[in-house]
Every structure is written in C-alpha cells, then in structure tokens.
Design a protein around this motif. Structure first.
Motif, PDB file in Angstrom:
ATOM      1  N   PHE A 100      88.084 144.785-100.269  1.00  0.00           N
ATOM      2  CA  PHE A 100      88.135 144.009 -98.687  1.00  0.00           C
ATOM      3  C   PHE A 100      87.440 142.705 -98.746  1.00  0.00           C
ATOM      4  O   PHE A 100      86.652 142.213 -99.770  1.00  0.00           O
ATOM      5  N   LYS A 101      87.673 142.081 -97.780  1.00  0.00           N
ATOM      6  CA  LYS A 101      87.135 140.675 -97.612  1.00  0.00           C
ATOM      7  C   LYS A 101      85.747 140.594 -97.484  1.00  0.00           C
ATOM      8  O   LYS A 101      85.161 141.381 -97.004  1.00  0.00           O
ATOM      9  N   LYS A 102      85.241 139.595 -98.278  1.00  0.00           N
ATOM     10  CA  LYS A 102      83.749 139.492 -98.375  1.00  0.00           C
ATOM     11  C   LYS A 102      82.898 140.466 -98.666  1.00  0.00           C
ATOM     12  O   LYS A 102      81.924 141.102 -98.218  1.00  0.00           O
ATOM     13  N   LYS A 103      83.633 141.473 -99.564  1.00  0.00           N
ATOM     14  CA  LYS A 103      82.853 142.631-100.062  1.00  0.00           C
ATOM     15  C   LYS A 103      81.642 142.163-100.692  1.00  0.00           C
ATOM     16  O   LYS A 103      80.438 142.878-100.401  1.00  0.00           O
ATOM     17  N   GLU A 104      81.405 141.429-101.567  1.00  0.00           N
ATOM     18  CA  GLU A 104      80.127 140.898-102.113  1.00  0.00           C
ATOM     19  C   GLU A 104      79.097 140.376-101.263  1.00  0.00           C
ATOM     20  O   GLU A 104      77.970 140.812-101.388  1.00  0.00           O
ATOM     21  N   ASN A 105      79.746 139.892-100.225  1.00  0.00           N
ATOM     22  CA  ASN A 105      78.683 139.096 -99.353  1.00  0.00           C
ATOM     23  C   ASN A 105      78.184 140.457 -98.544  1.00  0.00           C
ATOM     24  O   ASN A 105      76.650 140.343 -98.351  1.00  0.00           O
ATOM     25  N   ARG A 106      78.957 141.508 -98.108  1.00  0.00           N
ATOM     26  CA  ARG A 106      78.371 142.699 -97.371  1.00  0.00           C
ATOM     27  C   ARG A 106      77.479 143.260 -98.442  1.00  0.00           C
ATOM     28  O   ARG A 106      76.357 143.657 -97.905  1.00  0.00           O
ATOM     29  N   ALA A 107      77.671 143.521 -99.571  1.00  0.00           N
ATOM     30  CA  ALA A 107      76.991 144.265-100.343  1.00  0.00           C
ATOM     31  C   ALA A 107      75.728 143.662-100.580  1.00  0.00           C
ATOM     32  O   ALA A 107      74.775 144.193-100.588  1.00  0.00           O
ATOM     33  N   PHE A 108      75.827 142.364-100.650  1.00  0.00           N
ATOM     34  CA  PHE A 108      74.532 141.634-100.908  1.00  0.00           C
ATOM     35  C   PHE A 108      73.470 141.635 -99.484  1.00  0.00           C
ATOM     36  O   PHE A 108      72.345 141.925 -99.522  1.00  0.00           O
ATOM     37  N   TRP A 109      74.302 141.732 -98.492  1.00  0.00           N
ATOM     38  CA  TRP A 109      73.616 141.785 -97.058  1.00  0.00           C
ATOM     39  C   TRP A 109      72.871 143.036 -97.247  1.00  0.00           C
ATOM     40  O   TRP A 109      71.662 143.268 -96.932  1.00  0.00           O
ATOM     41  N   VAL A 110      73.555 144.145 -97.698  1.00  0.00           N
ATOM     42  CA  VAL A 110      72.876 145.483 -97.645  1.00  0.00           C
ATOM     43  C   VAL A 110      71.675 145.508 -98.572  1.00  0.00           C
ATOM     44  O   VAL A 110      70.709 146.065 -98.009  1.00  0.00           O
ATOM     45  N   LEU A 111      71.790 144.930 -99.571  1.00  0.00           N
ATOM     46  CA  LEU A 111      70.553 144.720-100.645  1.00  0.00           C
ATOM     47  C   LEU A 111      69.616 144.062-100.010  1.00  0.00           C
ATOM     48  O   LEU A 111      68.335 144.188 -99.928  1.00  0.00           O
ATOM     49  N   SER A 112      69.724 142.916 -99.272  1.00  0.00           N
ATOM     50  CA  SER A 112      68.768 141.955 -98.745  1.00  0.00           C
ATOM     51  C   SER A 112      68.108 142.512 -97.752  1.00  0.00           C
ATOM     52  O   SER A 112      66.887 142.294 -97.469  1.00  0.00           O
ATOM     53  N   LEU A 113      68.424 144.002 -97.188  1.00  0.00           N
ATOM     54  CA  LEU A 113      67.756 144.633 -96.264  1.00  0.00           C
ATOM     55  C   LEU A 113      66.274 144.936 -96.803  1.00  0.00           C
ATOM     56  O   LEU A 113      65.260 145.330 -96.101  1.00  0.00           O
ATOM     57  N   ARG A 114      66.229 145.507 -98.142  1.00  0.00           N
ATOM     58  CA  ARG A 114      65.274 145.411 -98.742  1.00  0.00           C
ATOM     59  C   ARG A 114      64.227 144.560 -98.670  1.00  0.00           C
ATOM     60  O   ARG A 114      63.171 144.805 -99.105  1.00  0.00           O
ATOM     61  N   MET A 115      64.594 143.349 -98.664  1.00  0.00           N
ATOM     62  CA  MET A 115      63.539 142.125 -98.778  1.00  0.00           C
ATOM     63  C   MET A 115      62.670 141.860 -97.541  1.00  0.00           C
ATOM     64  O   MET A 115      61.795 141.232 -97.558  1.00  0.00           O
ATOM     65  N   LEU A 116      63.068 142.670 -96.428  1.00  0.00           N
ATOM     66  CA  LEU A 116      62.240 142.434 -95.231  1.00  0.00           C
ATOM     67  C   LEU A 116      61.075 142.973 -95.395  1.00  0.00           C
ATOM     68  O   LEU A 116      60.840 144.242 -95.547  1.00  0.00           O
ATOM     69  N   PRO A 117      59.900 142.340 -95.286  1.00  0.00           N
ATOM     70  CA  PRO A 117      58.606 143.083 -95.541  1.00  0.00           C
ATOM     71  C   PRO A 117      58.379 143.795 -94.367  1.00  0.00           C
ATOM     72  O   PRO A 117      58.441 143.316 -93.217  1.00  0.00           O
ATOM     73  N   PRO A 118      57.711 144.862 -94.600  1.00  0.00           N
ATOM     74  CA  PRO A 118      57.531 146.085 -93.632  1.00  0.00           C
ATOM     75  C   PRO A 118      56.691 145.325 -92.565  1.00  0.00           C
ATOM     76  O   PRO A 118      56.802 145.732 -91.390  1.00  0.00           O
ATOM     77  N   MET A 119      55.840 144.494 -92.893  1.00  0.00           N
ATOM     78  CA  MET A 119      54.607 143.954 -91.912  1.00  0.00           C
ATOM     79  C   MET A 119      55.237 143.037 -91.099  1.00  0.00           C
ATOM     80  O   MET A 119      55.127 142.974 -89.720  1.00  0.00           O
ATOM     81  N   ALA A 120      56.775 142.385 -91.295  1.00  0.00           N
ATOM     82  CA  ALA A 120      57.249 141.717 -90.463  1.00  0.00           C
ATOM     83  C   ALA A 120      58.089 142.239 -89.460  1.00  0.00           C
ATOM     84  O   ALA A 120      58.188 142.009 -88.376  1.00  0.00           O
ATOM     85  N   SER A 121      58.695 143.619 -90.027  1.00  0.00           N
ATOM     86  CA  SER A 121      59.692 144.378 -89.177  1.00  0.00           C
ATOM     87  C   SER A 121      58.984 145.327 -88.087  1.00  0.00           C
ATOM     88  O   SER A 121      59.419 145.958 -87.276  1.00  0.00           O
ATOM     89  N   VAL A 122      57.658 145.675 -88.524  1.00  0.00           N
ATOM     90  CA  VAL A 122      57.235 146.736 -88.009  1.00  0.00           C
ATOM     91  C   VAL A 122      56.761 146.329 -86.292  1.00  0.00           C
ATOM     92  O   VAL A 122      57.218 147.321 -85.612  1.00  0.00           O
ATOM     93  N   ILE A 123      56.704 145.222 -85.809  1.00  0.00           N
ATOM     94  CA  ILE A 123      56.438 144.833 -84.674  1.00  0.00           C
ATOM     95  C   ILE A 123      57.526 145.140 -83.623  1.00  0.00           C
ATOM     96  O   ILE A 123      57.620 145.878 -82.777  1.00  0.00           O
TER      97      ILE A 123
END
Lengths: 274, 294, 466
Positions: A100-123
């Motif tokens: 499907f369109k932009k498949k790789e972009n979305r797959a990357f987006w999914v992986l990128s969620l790993r990148m958010l440091p927990p300290m930044a998202s906890v608030i």
C-alpha cells in the motif's frame, strides 16, 4: 544447517567463555550475597563466607508487601503481552502481506515510536490518564506498555511473516476461506516460535519497566521495579532489603528466560533476516 | 460504504488497531511535547506563556551551559557503546558458534544481564563500584590496582562499562542467532572454489550477516541515546557534567528539582529529532541490506 | 511545512485547553473542600471532649470512622517509626491509613505531578524543609495556622510550642504562614574518630581553619585513611554540603532581604573555596557521594571526620551497622570568620491543598506529632524535633550525641536571631540548588576555578531569581 559450527572448543575459547560467564553472573551473584548479609557486612567486600540470614527476605515480605507488588507485576505483564502480541501480530501481517501507499514510511513511523524517551512522554501520559481517571490502575500500565510492545512486535514479526510462503495461504483461499480465518488458523500457528520469542522480550521489557510504573501508579497498582525507591532512605540505603527484593524481582524473569531459552535464540533469527 | 472502503484497502483491517492505539498513545504526547517546548511552563504553576523559540535559542546560544556538552557525550556514548558492543558481541557469537555440552549454561549466564531490572541493577553497580568499599576495587587490589570508578575522569567510562556489561549479551545473541540461520549453499560453493577461511568470512559470512548486524546496531544506537537508568543511579549526571547525557538533562530540567518543563521539552524535541535522523539512516541501510540479501 | 504549523496549532490549543480545564478543576476543588474555620466551628459545637488522647480518639472516631487517607512519605527513619504507630492510630480513630513511601527525589516528583494533574490522590504529604517555599508559592499545601490555633482540633496534649522554635520558624513557613508541622529535625555536626585523635594527640576542631588543618593532617596518615567525608554529589547534595559551611563564613546564595543573587560575594567565594579545599582530603570519588556514601566511608573507618546531618548519628552509633560505633565523638560545626552557625533543615507533615479529607488528615498529623506520643516515636527510631525529647534523660542516656545536637541547635538559632533562614527562602530554591550544585561540583575537580564557577553560578542564579 551450517558448515562452520562443528569446531571444537579449544582451551583458550573455554577460558574466555568462562570469564564471560563469570562477568555476566557477578552482579547477580553479588546481589544475592548482599541480600543474605546482615547490615554490618554490607559495606565489607572482603567477607564472602558468613552465616546467611533470611532477615531481609522476611522484612521484604512482611513489611513491604512484596507479594502485592509481585501480583501487580504479573497481572500487568501477562495482559499487556497478550494484547500487544495479538494486535501487533495482526499489524505485522498487514505490513508483510499487503502493498500500500507509503508503506515504508508507516513502518518507520511505527518503529520510531520506540524512540520517544519515556521521560519525555510520561508527563503527557500522566495528564491523559488523569483526565480519563485511570491513574493507579493496572489498566493504565497495560495500555502504556503497548507503546513499546506493539512496535517491537510489529518489527520482529514482519520479517517473519514475509518468510512464510504465500502459496500456503493461496491454497486456503482456493478452498474459500476468508483472509482473516487464514490468518488465525494457518499463519498464526506457523508463527508460534516467532511469537513466543517476541513475547519473551515483551515480557522482560514490561517486567523491568520503571519510569511509567513509578509515575502512573501509586499504592494500588505499583510494580516490582518501583520498589527500589523504598529503600533509598534519607538515612541510608537499605542494601539488604533492596537486594532481596531485587532477587525476588529478577528470579521469575531469569527462571522464565532459562526455560524458554531455545525459543528466545531461535526467535531472534526470525526477527532479523530469515 | 465502510465495507467498500475497507475492501479496497484490505491491509487497513490488520494494521488499523495497532495504528489507532499507537496513534493515541504517541500522537498526543508528541504534539503535547512540541507545544510545551514553546512555553515557559513550570511544574506546579497554573499559568504559562508562549515564548516562541526562546527555549531552543537558550539551548543553542550556549546560555544552557551543559547542552552542547550533553549532546557531545550522548553521541560519543552512542558511538563507543554501539561499536564496542558490536565487536565484542560478534566475537562472542563466533566463539559460541560451535558445539559443546555446556552451551545452555553459557546462554543462561548471558541472559542474566538482559533480564536484570535496570533500576535495581544500577544501584547494585553503584555499590560495587564504590572506590573504598566496593567489591570491584577489592578484587582489583589483589592485582595491586585501584580505580576511582566514579571520579570526574572515569565516571563516563564507568557508565560505558556497565552498559557494555548489560547489552553485549543481547548483541551476541542476535548475531549468534543470525549465524545459525545462514544457508549452507554459499559455503559449499566457496569451498569448491577453494576459498580460505578469511576469504569465506569476508565474502560469504559478513555480507550474509549484514542485516543481522544492522538490526543489532539499530537497537543499540536508539537505546543508548536514551540511556538513563545507569547514569541516574551511578552519578546523577556528575561529577560536573561528565555523565550528563541528554536524557539525564531532560530529567534534570523537567522534573522535581527544577521543574522547567518547557525547557525540558525543548531538549526532548531535539533528542527526538536526533534519534529519528540517526535511526532513519540506519533503518534505510537495514532494509537495503535485507533486500539485497533476499 | 504546513503540517508543522498544524501541529503547532493543535499543540497550543491542546495545552491551553488542558490548562484551562485543570485550573477549572482547581477552582471547584477549592470551594468544595471545607474551609478550616467553617468546619472547626461545626466540630466545636458537635464534638465532645478532646482533653485526653482517649477522648479525642472517641470524638474523631465518631466523625471520621472508616475514612481512608492517603499518604506520600519519604523513606526515612521517622516514616518507619510512624508506620509502627499506625495500627494504634487506626484502632483509636477508625481512620484507615494508606502509605506510599519512596525516595525523596521521586517523592517530590510524585507530589508535584499529582498536584499538577489535579488528581488529589494524597491527603498528607511529607515535605522537606527545602521544598517549603516552593510548595507554599505554588499552593501545593494548605496553610495550617487556623488549625493549630483551634483548640478543639489541636488539643493541649499536642503542644505545638514544645517543638524546637528554630524548627518551627526555620523549616515550615513561607511568607509568615505555617504550612507544615516539623516531624524530623536536622542540624549538622562533626563526628570524629576519638581513637585517632587520641593517638596523634589532636583536639577536635573548633574553628574552620583547624577543621581544614586536621583534615589535611589525617589524610593519608594511615593506610587507606582520608581526612574527611561529606556529601558532594552533583546537584542538590553538593549545594547542600556547601550550605552546611557557608553561613559560618557569612556567605549566601541569595541576599535574603532583596532576593538578589550573591554568589560572587567574597564571603560566598571564600566558603566555596574552603569546601573545595576541604574535599581534597576526602576519598577520591567524593564527587559522587550522597549522604549514604559519605556516611559509609566514615562508619567503615575510611575517614577521620565526617560532617553531615544529626539525623544520621543513630547509624554511626549502631554497632550492627558501624565499625566505629564505640570510637566516635561529636562536636558542633566549627566557628568560621563570621562566627558560629549550624544547619537547620528537616521534614514536615503537611496537608495537600487538593485533599478532600483535610480534617481526618489533620487528625493523623496531630496524633503522630503530639508531645504525648513523642517518646514512643523517638524510641521507634524517629528523629526528634521536640525540646522535651532532647531533655528526656532516658532518651539522652541512650544517645551520646544529644547534648551536641542541642548545642548545634543553639548555633542554628544564632542564624535565626540574625534574621537569616538557613534554608534560603526562595520559591525557586530547587532551581538555585541544582545550578549552584553543578558549579560547585565542576569547581571540585579543576574543571574551572572557584572564581569562575562563582561567576557563572551568579549569572544563572540571577537569571532564575529575575
């Protein structure tokens, strides 16, 4: 399977592996030792042989409600892993089988969620949970842990599904089965080793998670890793008790990991290339 | 209508639940984060002002004395840790890639650092690394050595060391798993061609293993940029700024002691961008590696 | 680009609305919670006698039986002691107590997050004296003056006046209002190794110069022996370590009258230089020491002297955890160029401003901190704050540091009389301590000179105090 795995272990290799094992084990060993020491001996590294005391374990179970934490940890970990594996597995299949369109972009987006440091998202997560009114429940941790478990599952399982021959499914389609039924009845059973490997890592990561557990839960749903804060007292670290609850925390994971060792190592292969 | 829409996009049924959950869980926090980074919000106060890019200007203009240093040591930490763990892990995997009886036992040992809870492990390491009463120096003194592990000069290396202890086994296991799954045909072909061991390693094993290696690199690079537990329990970012990694800096600015949530969010945004760029490059390389091989 | 702008727009709407709704909650909350004066008159009418503990218990039970209160406390020997007393309190009053105990850094995070999120989980908070100004300014905690003054709520057997005045005035007030009841007091003093001092014919330090000289003298005098041990980990610990000496030099982080930064004041720099010089004679990894490591260096015999909190004296004297328990003496913080002074810090119990059970919470505070229960509390390991406890002969006989603690408290009072609060009274104190603590730590290992560190710290503190 491979032609270069038949070498014998030489003397040198043996020594190296022995050293590696000792190094890996040592902090665990030391923790167990400290947990069995009386207070006076904690700061004396020259004492290796002593009559062990179970005082610390007694204190942890009687005064610190270790069983309660254990229960919370178990509930959260089991549920979050099961849900993440199912939802993540479905998504992984979606990424593996469809174009499907932009498949790789979305797959990357999914992986990128790993990148958010927990300290930044906890608030923000704290504020969201507080608005919904689920702070200090098992639910909030179960959901929050999906944040890293689902991407991990998608990432691990995608390559694995790609390896399963499309022909298998097509045969089933010919028989008139719906795609979803094929997924549940044919693909998932084939993927069991991979799923187990993924689940192992989800379990270990969720079991050990600290930041979310600390800030999103309090008296009712706190998990084992947060107990470390109990012992960092103003007037001294209770090393003995901390170590004994450390042992209580780590032991279930360790035993579990030993049991599923084979799957774990085999599963890693799938995640990568196969 | 919906049925029709979904029929044209069959993948949606599968990926939608995950995308929805992750979307809610990350989109809002991320947007929130970007928003916060433009304010002077302070923990515990009701009101705040939008200050535009002030927080970012503060960081880049050197008004925040530690930011550039944090950036440098974070990237340095990532590079050192990833490379060392990769090399050691690879070496370990090669050593393991042979048959012997006690192998399950070795694996059992390797799993220990992976399974140990970081928040507790960090404290145990601090106890062990204490210069006066730590067991590490106690063992070293038999060889006549004494290292001040957490001094200004060594604190950074100590965090590197602990990280290597914790994550090398993971890298080793990934690469080992990769080695076990290599197809045998290329080796047979190479043997027929009369290639020697070095050549086989260089022209057969390495290219085949590349995706596995890249996978390990992706995981380690991302996670080491976020490293928090170890420096937090060992040194709290000190002495001076010697272990003030970006994630420590985020914590220091945004949480209790100071409560500058706005400034902290700005550092988070930069950390996030940094991680995204680095991993985007790595992942592109990874997918390429997979495609080339497959 | 357009996408970016959208994101920013969404973000701003989102944060604004969140802030709006949270402040809305706050408003309604404040009006819901009973104002102390109104409720006290009601209780005064309905209640029976509160003259004795038992009567008081009856009265409280009739009103709050079955109420559950939530506590956020620090891991502290006093907390352990309070926990031991909880069962009796629950039996007496019918109030259920739910404890949450954690390390102080996390504790402050949780308390502030709970406040920011307007969750109102906690009723009673344990608050460090260092946080009091900030909590007062942010209105995290409830003013207590009216509750203390109301005899029906605060019976005579509580005896507020018995709490050491220096604590009452020094760690629980902000802008004249009382926000907490001191529960664990702390001043600082020196512990020294009597055996070593006797061996080399030395006298314990009376002045700062002697202190430094002795530290130099003992450093390396015996194998593995260092001169002194103190806390100096980057951040709050380093700043707090410096504070324990600074007033004896007449310095300060801020001018307590004008609130202006005074980091480059020659006296402050002198104190900083002294602290840095002194710690040259400490174990080499002192820059990573919290009170824990500093104490353990002393209790394992690695340091000849130690300067830190009186609350830790118990651990030095406890033979089950200390190898030097029978070889120590104590002296107050030495006299400096600006005379005598001593630290004044400690913990309070406060009522969360978001609590919906403020009177039950207050009942808990009254019971736990009362004069009536003070002895039981101290015997359970609690850190004393009451004059009657310090003067209690039975207790003093058990702890040889009590007389010196009282002396140190008198020194602390010197500051109070000068109109100086040992804890700098600024709502931005956390930020100031963090920055100063960083520069002190940096100066400690030649990353910059003390002068440079002071100048940079001055700039940052000015930036904070505005």
């Amino acid at each position: 399977m491979n032609t270069h795995g038949n070498k014998k272990v030489g003397f040198g290799t043996g020594i190296v592996l022995l050293v590696v094992c000792l190094l890996c084990m040592f902090p665990m060993f030391w923790m167990i030792l400290v947990s069995l020491k009386s207070k006076a001996l904690t700061y004396d590294p020259s004492v290796w042989f002593f009559s062990p005391t179970l005082e610390n374990y007694k204190a942890v179970f009687e005064n610190r409600d270790a069983v309660g934490y254990l229960k919370n940890s178990a509930i959260v970990v089991v549920l979050t892993t099961m849900i993440s594996i199912f939802i993540g597995g479905m998504a992984a299949y979606g990424f593996a089988r469809f174009e499907f369109k932009k498949k790789e972009n979305r797959a990357f987006w999914v992986l990128s969620l790993r990148m958010l440091p927990p300290m930044a998202s906890v608030i923000p997560l704290f504020v969201m949970a507080s608005l919904v009114g689920v702070l200090d429940t098992h639910l909030v941790l179960i959901v929050a842990y999906m944040l890293f478990n689902i991407p991990f599952t998608i990432w691990m399982m995608r390559s694995f599904f790609e390896e399963i021959p499309v022909a298998l499914e097509e045969a089933a389609f010919v028989d008139g089965a719906s795609r979803f039924r094929v997924f549940v009845q044919i693909i998932l059973p084939l993927a069991v080793p991979g799923l187990i490997a993924t689940a192992i890592f989800c379990i270990i990561n969720s079991w050990n998670e600290f930041v979310f557990a600390l800030f999103l839960t309090s008296a009712h749903a706190s998990t084992l890793p947060t107990t470390v804060t109990l012992f960092l007292s103003v007037s001294g670290v209770a090393w003995g008790e901390m170590s004994s609850i450390g042992v209580v925390t780590i032991l279930p994971m360790l035993v579990f990991a030993m049991i599923v060792q084979k799957y774990m190592i085999r599963g890693l292969t799938f995640g990568g290339v196969k | 209508m919906l049925r029709n829409y979904l029929h044209k996009r069959p993948h949606l049924v599968y990926i939608m639940p995950a995308i929805l959950i992750l979307g809610i869980l990350t989109f809002i926090p991320t947007v929130f984060l970007y928003g916060l980074s433009l304010t002077n919000y302070e923990l515990g106060y009701q009101d705040f002002k939008f200050v535009g890019l002030d927080n970012f200007i503060r960081l880049f203009s050197g008004q925040d004395a530690e930011f550039w240093y944090s950036m440098r040591i974070s990237i340095g930490f990532m590079a050192i840790v990833t490379v060392v763990e990769l090399l050691l892990g690879f070496w370990l995997a090669v050593l393991l890639d042979r048959e012997f009886k006690l192998k399950p036992l070795v694996f059992a040992c390797l799993i220990i650092p992976i399974a140990m809870t970081p928040s507790i492990t960090g404290q145990i390491w601090k106890l062990m690394l204490n210069a006066e009463n730590g067991v590490v120096n106690y063992l070293l003194h038999f060889f006549g050595g004494k290292v001040i592990w957490l001094s200004a000069e060594n604190a950074f290396l100590s965090t590197v060391l602990v990280d290597i202890w914790q994550n090398t086994p993971f890298v080793a296991l990934i690469i080992y798993a990769g080695m076990r799954s290599l197809p045998s045909e290329p080796y047979e072909a190479a043997a027929i061609d009369g290639a020697n061991r070095v050549q086989i390693f260089r022209y057969v094993t390495l290219p085949l293993l590349l995706p596995m290696i890249l996978l390990a690199v992706v995981f380690r690079a991302i996670d080491s940029l976020k490293t928090f537990d170890i420096p937090y329990s060992l040194t709290q970012g000190g002495p001076g700024s010697s272990t003030e990694f970006l994630s420590m800096h985020v914590y220091r600015l945004g949480f209790a002691q100071t409560g500058w949530v706005g400034r902290s969010a700005a550092v988070s945004v930069i950390l996030l961008i940094l991680i995204t760029v680095i991993s985007w490059l790595l992942i592109r390389a990874y997918r390429k590696g997979v495609e080339n091989r497959g | 680009m357009a996408k970016k702008i959208m994101q920013i727009a969404v973000a701003s709407v989102l944060t604004a609305s969140l802030a709006a709704c949270s402040s809305g909650n706050g408003g309604s909350n404040a009006s819901n919670s009973p104002s102390p004066s109104a409720s006290s008159s009601a209780s005064g009418g309905a209640s029976g006698s509160v003259g004795t503990l038992a009567d008081w218990g009856q009265t409280i039970k009739s009103k709050y039986d079955g109420t559950e209160i939530n506590l956020a406390f620090a891991s502290h020997p006093s907390t352990d002691s309070f926990q031991k007393m909880t069962k009796e309190f629950e039996a007496l009053t019918g109030i259920h107590v739910k404890w949450e105990v954690m390390e102080e850094g996390y504790l402050k995070n949780k308390q502030l997050l709970d406040f920011t999120g307007r969750t109102g989980t906690y009723d009673v908070l344990m608050v460090d004296g260092f946080w009091m100004s900030e909590y007062g300014a942010k209105k995290v905690v409830e003013p207590l003056d009216k509750l203390i003054a109301d005899k029906t709520l605060t019976p005579d057997w509580f005896d507020y006046e018995d709490i050491v005045p220096a604590y009452r005035n020094g760690i629980s007030k902000y802008e004249g209002k009382t926000y907490g009841i001191p529960t664990a007091g702390e001043t600082r003093f020196i512990a020294y190794r009597k055996d070593l001092f006797d061996k080399y014919g030395k006298q314990p330090p009376k002045t700062m110069d002697e202190f430094l000289e002795l530290a130099k003298f003992f450093n390396g005098k015996e194998d593995g022996l260092y001169g002194v041990s103190m806390r100096a980990q980057r951040g709050t610990h380093a700043a707090s370590g410096l504070l324990s000496l600074m007033y004896n030099f007449g310095g300060g982080f801020i001018d307590q009258k004008t609130g202006k930064a005074t980091m480059t004041d020659p006296k402050t720099i002198q104190a900083m230089q002294f602290y840095v010089d002194l710690l040259q004679n400490a174990p080499k990894d002192v820059a990573s020491y919290t009170h824990e490591e500093a104490l353990s260096a002393f209790t394992t015999g690695k340091a000849a002297m130690w300067l830190d909190a009186t609350a830790l004296a118990n651990r030095i004297l406890d033979p089950s955890g200390s190898q030097v328990a029978d070889k120590v003496g104590f002296v107050p913080t030495p006299e400096g160029p600006a005379g005598r002074a001593s630290a004044l810090a400690g913990w309070n119990m406060s009522i969360s401003s978001l609590s919906k059970k403020q009177e039950a919470a207050w009942a808990f505070i009254v019971y736990m901190n009362s004069k009536e229960k003070a002895k039981e509390y101290v015997q359970g390991g609690g850190v004393p704050v009451r004059t009657s406890v310090y003067k209690d002969e039975e207790l003093a006989a058990k702890n040889i540091s009590y007389p010196v603690q009282l002396e140190a408290l008198n020194d602390a009072n010197v500051l109070v009389e000068k109109g100086i609060s040992w804890i700098p009274p600024s709502p931005k104190l956390g930020q100031i301590l963090d920055r100063v603590g960083y520069y002190v730590s940096a100066a400690m290992f030649d990353k910059m000179t003390v002068q440079e560190a002071a100048e940079k710290a001055q700039k940052e503190v000015e930036d904070i105090t505005g």
